[in-house]
Design a protein around this motif. Structure first.
Motif, PDB file in Angstrom:
ATOM      1  N   ALA A  37       0.818  -1.212   0.000  1.00  0.00           N
ATOM      2  CA  ALA A  37       0.000   0.000   0.000  1.00  0.00           C
ATOM      3  C   ALA A  37       0.850   1.259   0.000  1.00  0.00           C
ATOM      4  CB  ALA A  37      -0.932  -0.005   1.208  1.00  0.00           C
ATOM      5  N   GLU A  38       2.140   1.126   0.319  1.00  0.00           N
ATOM      6  CA  GLU A  38       3.007   2.294   0.405  1.00  0.00           C
ATOM      7  C   GLU A  38       3.815   2.521  -0.868  1.00  0.00           C
ATOM      8  OE1 GLU A  38       5.336   1.947   3.917  1.00  0.00           O
ATOM      9  OE2 GLU A  38       3.636   2.221   5.266  1.00  0.00           O
ATOM     10  N   THR A  39       3.573   1.753  -1.901  1.00  0.00           N
ATOM     11  CA  THR A  39       4.271   1.954  -3.163  1.00  0.00           C
ATOM     12  C   THR A  39       3.319   1.554  -4.283  1.00  0.00           C
ATOM     13  OG1 THR A  39       6.299   1.466  -4.394  1.00  0.00           O
ATOM     14  CG2 THR A  39       5.348  -0.339  -3.101  1.00  0.00           C
ATOM     15  N   THR A  40       3.851   1.277  -5.464  1.00  0.00           N
ATOM     16  CA  THR A  40       3.062   0.834  -6.611  1.00  0.00           C
ATOM     17  C   THR A  40       3.708  -0.415  -7.181  1.00  0.00           C
ATOM     18  OG1 THR A  40       4.379   2.090  -8.211  1.00  0.00           O
ATOM     19  CG2 THR A  40       2.530   3.247  -7.155  1.00  0.00           C
ATOM     20  N   PRO A  41       3.001  -1.158  -8.033  1.00  0.00           N
ATOM     21  CA  PRO A  41       3.650  -2.300  -8.687  1.00  0.00           C
ATOM     22  C   PRO A  41       4.910  -1.899  -9.438  1.00  0.00           C
ATOM     23  CG  PRO A  41       1.279  -2.419  -8.966  1.00  0.00           C
ATOM     24  CD  PRO A  41       1.562  -1.085  -8.344  1.00  0.00           C
ATOM     25  N   GLU A  42       4.860  -0.711 -10.067  1.00  0.00           N
ATOM     26  CA  GLU A  42       6.056  -0.245 -10.784  1.00  0.00           C
ATOM     27  C   GLU A  42       7.186   0.059  -9.801  1.00  0.00           C
ATOM     28  OE1 GLU A  42       2.428   0.481 -13.133  1.00  0.00           O
ATOM     29  OE2 GLU A  42       3.035   1.068 -11.098  1.00  0.00           O
ATOM     30  N   GLY A  43       6.824   0.612  -8.637  1.00  0.00           N
ATOM     31  CA  GLY A  43       7.837   0.892  -7.628  1.00  0.00           C
ATOM     32  C   GLY A  43       8.468  -0.372  -7.087  1.00  0.00           C
ATOM     33  N   GLN A  44       7.643  -1.415  -6.895  1.00  0.00           N
ATOM     34  CA  GLN A  44       8.181  -2.693  -6.444  1.00  0.00           C
ATOM     35  C   GLN A  44       9.156  -3.264  -7.467  1.00  0.00           C
ATOM     36  OE1 GLN A  44       4.403  -4.692  -5.893  1.00  0.00           O
ATOM     37  NE2 GLN A  44       4.585  -4.581  -3.672  1.00  0.00           N
ATOM     38  N   THR A  45       8.780  -3.183  -8.729  1.00  0.00           N
ATOM     39  CA  THR A  45       9.640  -3.713  -9.792  1.00  0.00           C
ATOM     40  C   THR A  45      10.957  -2.951  -9.860  1.00  0.00           C
ATOM     41  OG1 THR A  45       7.737  -4.426 -11.100  1.00  0.00           O
ATOM     42  CG2 THR A  45       9.818  -4.114 -12.278  1.00  0.00           C
ATOM     43  N   ALA A  46      10.866  -1.618  -9.766  1.00  0.00           N
ATOM     44  CA  ALA A  46      12.084  -0.802  -9.828  1.00  0.00           C
ATOM     45  C   ALA A  46      12.977  -1.061  -8.622  1.00  0.00           C
ATOM     46  CB  ALA A  46      11.705   0.677  -9.904  1.00  0.00           C
ATOM     47  N   GLY A  47      12.369  -1.241  -7.438  1.00  0.00           N
ATOM     48  CA  GLY A  47      13.159  -1.536  -6.252  1.00  0.00           C
ATOM     49  C   GLY A  47      13.911  -2.852  -6.381  1.00  0.00           C
ATOM     50  N   ARG A  48      13.220  -3.879  -6.894  1.00  0.00           N
ATOM     51  CA  ARG A  48      13.867  -5.176  -7.079  1.00  0.00           C
ATOM     52  C   ARG A  48      14.962  -5.107  -8.138  1.00  0.00           C
ATOM     53  NH1 ARG A  48       8.025  -8.206  -6.891  1.00  0.00           N
ATOM     54  NH2 ARG A  48       7.860  -8.274  -4.607  1.00  0.00           N
ATOM     55  N   ALA A  49      14.750  -4.277  -9.157  1.00  0.00           N
ATOM     56  CA  ALA A  49      15.773  -4.134 -10.193  1.00  0.00           C
ATOM     57  C   ALA A  49      17.042  -3.504  -9.619  1.00  0.00           C
ATOM     58  CB  ALA A  49      15.236  -3.290 -11.350  1.00  0.00           C
ATOM     59  N   LEU A  50      16.878  -2.479  -8.762  1.00  0.00           N
ATOM     60  CA  LEU A  50      18.052  -1.858  -8.150  1.00  0.00           C
ATOM     61  C   LEU A  50      18.777  -2.859  -7.255  1.00  0.00           C
ATOM     62  CD1 LEU A  50      19.908   0.481  -7.442  1.00  0.00           C
ATOM     63  CD2 LEU A  50      18.232   1.193  -5.716  1.00  0.00           C
ATOM     64  N   ILE A  51      18.014  -3.619  -6.463  1.00  0.00           N
ATOM     65  CA  ILE A  51      18.630  -4.616  -5.578  1.00  0.00           C
ATOM     66  C   ILE A  51      19.388  -5.656  -6.391  1.00  0.00           C
ATOM     67  CG2 ILE A  51      18.109  -6.508  -3.983  1.00  0.00           C
ATOM     68  CD1 ILE A  51      15.761  -4.738  -2.964  1.00  0.00           C
ATOM     69  N   ALA A  52      18.783  -6.128  -7.490  1.00  0.00           N
ATOM     70  CA  ALA A  52      19.440  -7.139  -8.317  1.00  0.00           C
ATOM     71  C   ALA A  52      20.742  -6.611  -8.891  1.00  0.00           C
ATOM     72  CB  ALA A  52      18.500  -7.576  -9.441  1.00  0.00           C
ATOM     73  N   ARG A  53      20.726  -5.378  -9.368  1.00  0.00           N
ATOM     74  CA  ARG A  53      21.961  -4.810  -9.919  1.00  0.00           C
ATOM     75  C   ARG A  53      23.010  -4.640  -8.826  1.00  0.00           C
ATOM     76  NH1 ARG A  53      23.091   0.965 -13.065  1.00  0.00           N
ATOM     77  NH2 ARG A  53      25.314   0.538 -13.398  1.00  0.00           N
ATOM     78  N   PHE A  54      22.588  -4.142  -7.668  1.00  0.00           N
ATOM     79  CA  PHE A  54      23.503  -3.928  -6.551  1.00  0.00           C
ATOM     80  C   PHE A  54      24.182  -5.230  -6.146  1.00  0.00           C
ATOM     81  CE2 PHE A  54      24.164  -3.792  -1.906  1.00  0.00           C
ATOM     82  CZ  PHE A  54      24.963  -2.663  -1.792  1.00  0.00           C
ATOM     83  N   LEU A  55      23.394  -6.295  -6.013  1.00  0.00           N
ATOM     84  CA  LEU A  55      23.953  -7.584  -5.605  1.00  0.00           C
ATOM     85  C   LEU A  55      24.888  -8.148  -6.672  1.00  0.00           C
ATOM     86  CD1 LEU A  55      20.774  -9.210  -4.019  1.00  0.00           C
ATOM     87  CD2 LEU A  55      22.771  -8.296  -2.808  1.00  0.00           C
ATOM     88  N   ALA A  56      24.521  -7.978  -7.944  1.00  0.00           N
ATOM     89  CA  ALA A  56      25.371  -8.489  -9.020  1.00  0.00           C
ATOM     90  C   ALA A  56      26.702  -7.750  -9.071  1.00  0.00           C
ATOM     91  CB  ALA A  56      24.637  -8.365 -10.355  1.00  0.00           C
ATOM     92  N   GLU A  57      26.642  -6.423  -8.939  1.00  0.00           N
ATOM     93  CA  GLU A  57      27.885  -5.630  -8.978  1.00  0.00           C
ATOM     94  C   GLU A  57      28.756  -5.945  -7.764  1.00  0.00           C
ATOM     95  OE1 GLU A  57      28.901  -3.978 -11.402  1.00  0.00           O
ATOM     96  OE2 GLU A  57      27.274  -3.013 -12.497  1.00  0.00           O
ATOM     97  N   ALA A  58      28.122  -6.099  -6.602  1.00  0.00           N
ATOM     98  CA  ALA A  58      28.893  -6.407  -5.396  1.00  0.00           C
ATOM     99  C   ALA A  58      29.573  -7.766  -5.526  1.00  0.00           C
ATOM    100  CB  ALA A  58      27.979  -6.384  -4.170  1.00  0.00           C
ATOM    101  N   ALA A  59      28.849  -8.763  -6.055  1.00  0.00           N
ATOM    102  CA  ALA A  59      29.432 -10.096  -6.238  1.00  0.00           C
ATOM    103  C   ALA A  59      30.597 -10.049  -7.218  1.00  0.00           C
ATOM    104  CB  ALA A  59      28.359 -11.066  -6.729  1.00  0.00           C
ATOM    105  N   ALA A  60      30.443  -9.262  -8.268  1.00  0.00           N
ATOM    106  CA  ALA A  60      31.509  -9.147  -9.263  1.00  0.00           C
ATOM    107  C   ALA A  60      32.764  -8.512  -8.686  1.00  0.00           C
ATOM    108  CB  ALA A  60      31.015  -8.332 -10.457  1.00  0.00           C
ATOM    109  N   HIS A  61      32.606  -7.774  -7.591  1.00  0.00           N
ATOM    110  CA  HIS A  61      33.751  -7.117  -6.957  1.00  0.00           C
ATOM    111  C   HIS A  61      34.153  -7.797  -5.656  1.00  0.00           C
ATOM    112  CE1 HIS A  61      32.566  -3.982  -9.840  1.00  0.00           C
ATOM    113  NE2 HIS A  61      33.808  -3.567  -9.737  1.00  0.00           N
ATOM    114  N   GLY A  62      33.708  -9.065  -5.476  1.00  0.00           N
ATOM    115  CA  GLY A  62      34.235  -9.857  -4.378  1.00  0.00           C
ATOM    116  C   GLY A  62      33.346 -10.046  -3.168  1.00  0.00           C
ATOM    117  N   PHE A  63      32.129  -9.516  -3.169  1.00  0.00           N
ATOM    118  CA  PHE A  63      31.245  -9.693  -2.017  1.00  0.00           C
ATOM    119  C   PHE A  63      30.686 -11.110  -2.018  1.00  0.00           C
ATOM    120  CE2 PHE A  63      27.022  -9.056   0.109  1.00  0.00           C
ATOM    121  CZ  PHE A  63      27.520  -8.721   1.360  1.00  0.00           C
TER     122      PHE A  63
END
Length: 242
Positions: A37-63
């Motif tokens: 109720a505090e966001t939108t379906p588009e907001g949920q999708t965008a949030g997950r996209a940022l998290i996915a990119r963040f985790l992928a970049e972190a893993a690529a740099h040794g996390f």
């Protein structure tokens, strides 16, 4: 090594906060996996996209703890472990990459949703943002691209950093404050200015960030030009909360 906190009280704007990439990811987690109720379906999708990119970049740099961090984000329960893991993942990335991810998130193409959770409606697209915020961000991106990261922090570009902070979306400022309070990353409010906005002493900020007052004072000297462009350190009258 001391971790950089994801949210910091703004040094010259009472009641406002600065955010780094780890903080943006924590807020994205709330949009992606929190109360729908505090966001939108588009907001949920965008949030997950940022998290996915963040985790992928972190893993690529040794996390190595991406799965644990992702599980904690999905759980959506504030904790020191979540903050520390997000910060450690961010610290694996070079500063240029962190800045680029943030810039691309907020200077996205028209029509892309803003992922941040707010108390009202999620802003539908960047065209609704203050054009001065976007213009300053794009100019800083151009300077970084042409002259390198250090050029962004030269005195002659302080006005651009000031514009980014001054004209940032109110939803971003509000969401940062709410998330920081939920995680216990802000000093307790004991005093306000003449307008009723919270103000913090150097001692309060230092204690919250886990540094000394001398380190905070050193930062104000090192970033004097940027602080001056933002209006300088607040020195007006303060009033204790009743």
């Amino acid at each position: 090594m001391k971790r950089e906190p994801p949210f910091k009280p703004h040094p010259t704007k009472p009641g406002e906060y600065l955010i780094n990439l780890a903080g943006a990811v924590l807020m994205a987690g709330e949009a992606a996996y929190g109360n729908p109720a505090e966001t939108t379906p588009e907001g949920q999708t965008a949030g997950r996209a940022l998290i996915a990119r963040f985790l992928a970049e972190a893993a690529a740099h040794g996390f190595k703890q991406g799965e644990i961090l992702h599980a904690l984000l999905r759980r959506n329960e504030p904790s020191a472990r979540l903050v520390n893991l997000a910060t450690d993942a961010m610290d694996c990335m070079p500063m240029e990459l962190r800045n680029r991810i943030i810039e691309e998130t907020f200077n996205s193409q028209a029509g892309s949703p803003v992922y941040l959770p707010t108390t009202g409606a999620v802003q539908p697209d960047p065209e609704a943002l203050d054009p001065r915020f976007l213009a300053a961000g794009r100019e800083l991106a151009r300077i970084r691209e042409e002259q390198g990261e250090e050029a962004v922090h030269l005195p002659e570009n302080a006005h651009l950093l000031a514009a980014m902070h001054t004209h940032a979306p109110p939803e971003l400022k509000s969401a940062m404050a709410d998330k920081a309070r939920a995680m216990g990353l802000l000093p307790g409010v004991t005093h306000v200015d003449a307008s009723g906005r919270p103000v913090y002493s150097l001692e309060q900020v230092a204690a919250t960030l886990g540094v000394t007052v001398e380190e905070i004072e050193k930062l104000t000297v090192e970033h004097a030009d940027e602080l001056e462009a933002l209006g300088g350190v607040y020195t007006g009258p303060v009033h204790p909360l009743q």
